[in-house]
Design a protein around this motif. Structure first.
Motif, mmCIF file in Angstrom:
data_model
loop_
_atom_site.group_PDB
_atom_site.id
_atom_site.type_symbol
_atom_site.label_atom_id
_atom_site.label_comp_id
_atom_site.label_asym_id
_atom_site.label_seq_id
_atom_site.Cartn_x
_atom_site.Cartn_y
_atom_site.Cartn_z
ATOM 1 N N GLN A 1 47.424 27.239 46.892
ATOM 2 C CA GLN A 1 47.313 28.428 45.884
ATOM 3 C C GLN A 1 47.263 29.481 46.990
ATOM 4 O O GLN A 1 46.933 29.773 47.753
ATOM 5 N N LYS A 2 47.345 30.089 46.403
ATOM 6 C CA LYS A 2 47.500 31.269 46.660
ATOM 7 C C LYS A 2 46.509 32.200 46.936
ATOM 8 O O LYS A 2 45.414 31.867 45.991
ATOM 9 N N PRO A 3 45.752 32.485 47.773
ATOM 10 C CA PRO A 3 44.426 33.297 48.360
ATOM 11 C C PRO A 3 44.577 34.142 47.010
ATOM 12 O O PRO A 3 45.198 35.253 47.190
ATOM 13 N N ARG A 4 42.814 34.473 46.795
ATOM 14 C CA ARG A 4 42.826 35.058 45.479
ATOM 15 C C ARG A 4 42.696 36.969 45.857
ATOM 16 O O ARG A 4 41.853 37.166 47.562
ATOM 17 N N ARG A 5 43.142 38.059 45.950
ATOM 18 C CA ARG A 5 43.611 39.026 45.801
ATOM 19 C C ARG A 5 42.230 39.439 45.437
ATOM 20 O O ARG A 5 42.119 39.368 43.728
ATOM 21 N N THR A 6 41.301 40.241 45.988
ATOM 22 C CA THR A 6 40.939 41.957 45.613
ATOM 23 C C THR A 6 41.623 43.350 44.784
ATOM 24 O O THR A 6 41.886 43.184 46.089
ATOM 25 N N LYS B 1 42.242 49.593 40.194
ATOM 26 C CA LYS B 1 42.683 49.097 39.281
ATOM 27 C C LYS B 1 43.079 50.311 38.324
ATOM 28 O O LYS B 1 43.761 50.478 37.683
ATOM 29 N N THR C 1 49.896 40.416 38.374
ATOM 30 C CA THR C 1 50.023 39.753 37.536
ATOM 31 C C THR C 1 49.530 40.265 36.370
ATOM 32 O O THR C 1 49.236 41.180 36.497
ATOM 33 N N SER D 1 48.562 39.808 33.639
ATOM 34 C CA SER D 1 47.236 39.330 33.201
ATOM 35 C C SER D 1 46.414 40.050 33.772
ATOM 36 O O SER D 1 45.162 40.563 32.521
ATOM 37 N N ALA D 2 46.072 39.945 34.811
ATOM 38 C CA ALA D 2 45.294 41.087 35.192
ATOM 39 C C ALA D 2 45.560 42.626 35.223
ATOM 40 O O ALA D 2 44.551 43.034 34.411
#
Length: 108
Positions: free
Chosen positions: A9-14, A20, A44, A46-47
């Motif tokens: 999995q790709k590491p979760r980006r913050t 934002k 993404t 959805s984000a």
């Protein structure tokens, strides 16, 4: 025996609140679909859709009863405090029961 196939999995980006807000502003000002803006910014869909939805709620729009970011943070803090207080209460109950047994023990 079946082996588990582990998908990388790709590491979760913050993202910061400013990042934002910038992305949401682009969506709101450009009139472009969220999918196009997300693709252009490497996000993404959805984000970005969730960020736009939350920004709308924070600005007074959105569904009745939807929580603003500030209300959501307050709710999280209250739940954390409640959990701590419940743990303290349970500990005190056990301590009270222990000392009640100690004081009524005829062997003392």
């Amino acid at each position: 025996m079946k082996e588990k196939v582990q998908m990388s999995q790709k590491p979760r980006r913050t993202f910061t609140a400013e990042q934002k807000a910038d992305a949401v502003a682009i969506v709101q000002q450009s009139g472009k679909p969220i999918s196009h803006v997300a693709q252009e910014m490497g996000l993404t869909e959805s984000a970005l859709r969730q960020w736009v939805k939350q920004a709308t709620i924070d600005q007074g729009g959105g569904k009745q009863g939807a929580l603003t970011t500030q209300e959501r943070a307050e709710l999280t803090a209250l739940r954390k405090d409640l959990k701590r207080v419940e743990m303290e209460r349970d500990f005190l109950k056990k301590a009270a029961a222990f000392f009640a047994r100690e004081s009524s023990d005829p062997m003392s």
